[in-house]
Design a protein around this motif. Structure first.
Motif, PDB file in Angstrom:
ATOM      1  N   PRO A  63       0.983  -1.171  -0.110  1.00  0.00           N
ATOM      2  CA  PRO A  63      -0.159   0.067  -0.040  1.00  0.00           C
ATOM      3  C   PRO A  63       0.985   1.252   0.060  1.00  0.00           C
ATOM      4  O   PRO A  63       1.976   1.180   0.574  1.00  0.00           O
ATOM      5  N   GLU A  96       0.137   3.992   1.685  1.00  0.00           N
ATOM      6  CA  GLU A  96       0.498   4.428   2.871  1.00  0.00           C
ATOM      7  C   GLU A  96       1.611   3.813   3.619  1.00  0.00           C
ATOM      8  O   GLU A  96       2.445   4.479   4.417  1.00  0.00           O
ATOM      9  N   LEU A  97       1.840   2.458   3.424  1.00  0.00           N
ATOM     10  CA  LEU A  97       3.025   1.778   4.064  1.00  0.00           C
ATOM     11  C   LEU A  97       4.228   2.443   3.627  1.00  0.00           C
ATOM     12  O   LEU A  97       5.260   2.569   4.358  1.00  0.00           O
ATOM     13  N   ALA A 140       4.933   5.527   2.395  1.00  0.00           N
ATOM     14  CA  ALA A 140       5.068   6.784   2.736  1.00  0.00           C
ATOM     15  C   ALA A 140       5.541   6.670   4.242  1.00  0.00           C
ATOM     16  O   ALA A 140       6.320   7.598   4.760  1.00  0.00           O
ATOM     17  N   SER A 141       4.941   5.746   4.983  1.00  0.00           N
ATOM     18  CA  SER A 141       5.457   5.791   6.460  1.00  0.00           C
ATOM     19  C   SER A 141       6.801   5.272   6.601  1.00  0.00           C
ATOM     20  O   SER A 141       7.579   5.868   7.485  1.00  0.00           O
TER      21      SER A 141
END
Length: 279
Positions: free
Chosen positions: A57, A59-60, A62-63
């Protein structure tokens, strides 16, 4: 020469010695069981090569990218657990399991029959021969014992189709297994050949569904029904009623558009297990 057995994979990968490769090729000309095992091994390799790993994902990602900018902090019990060896080992096992499920889902795709040579069955000849003097215009006759062997090796040669249509003959028609069925009133001819159905040859056919099966139909007298599944093209030529045709089609291997994800994964696992056992 004995059956290829465990050498099937080595033959497909061309890892045998030149003499062994030549001997295996000669053996495959006469042994349908080994030829089928080789085709299945090639099918598995081709389909596995198309399986891609799922993208993580956004989001992962980016984290993870922002971790370097974050100041160090005291680790909680959950963070210590995540960094422990048992926890990491469980993640590896889970990742491997997911990879197997993804591969099984891809292999189990019922309507993904893109592996193999394209086949354009001679539909017009089949239809013309249907009302000829012979049940099927064919070559050498196949004995009942050989028909049983073919059925065991994955080439359906059922003694009865459609409820009450009994098998009256089995023969070779060019490169196809040709079977004829009858109940004294209605007749059904079935042709099975290795390959993938060439959709450019389906002039006059319409995509349809018979029972649980996705097929191509050309109405008329006789009716023609054709489809491919797992590297084999099936063609039915018949004057039987609709109910018998539906039952006959559903008694043969076929693709189903209504197959759910769980069924598809299960089908894929079964195929992978069978193919590896055959190798």
């Amino acid at each position: 020469m004995a059956h290829l057995g465990a050498d099937v994979a080595a033959y497909v990968d061309a890892q045998l010695s030149p003499d062994a490769m030549r001997a295996a090729s000669r053996h495959l000309e006469d042994c349908r069981a080994c030829d089928k095992a080789v085709r299945q091994q090639r099918l598995l390799k081709s389909r596995m090569s198309t399986v891609t790993a799922p993208e993580p994902p956004a989001e992962l990602l980016a984290s993870l990218a922002g971790l370097a900018a974050q100041p160090p902090h005291h680790q909680t019990w959950w963070e210590r657990l995540r960094h422990s060896v048992p926890f990491r080992a469980s993640i590896v096992v889970a990742g491997a399991s997911i990879a197997v499920m993804v591969a099984a889902y891809a292999v189990g795709g019922a309507d993904d029959n893109t592996v193999g040579d394209k086949v354009a069955p001679p539909f017009d000849r089949y239809a013309a021969d249907f009302y000829g003097a012979a049940a099927v215009q064919v070559g050498a006759t196949i004995s009942d014992t050989k028909l049983q062997d073919l059925d065991h090796d994955g080439w359906p040669c059922k003694e009865t189709l459609g409820g009450d249509l009994d098998r009256t003959s089995g023969s070779w028609a060019d490169d196809a297994v040709a079977l004829s069925y009858s109940n004294g009133t209605s007749k059904l001819n079935l042709f099975e050949q290795t390959g993938v159905l060439d959709h450019t040859s389906l002039d006059g056919f319409e995509a349809s569904t018979l029972g649980k099966s996705d097929v191509w139909i050309r109405d008329g007298s006789p009716m023609l029904v054709t489809w491919d599944y797992d590297g084999v093209v099936y063609t039915i030529v018949t004057d039987a009623d609709h109910g018998r045709v539906v039952r006959a089609v559903n008694e043969l291997p076929r693709g189903s558009g209504s197959e759910g994800p769980v069924d598809r994964v299960g089908d894929g696992l079964n195929r992978m297990t069978a193919w590896m056992a055959a190798a």
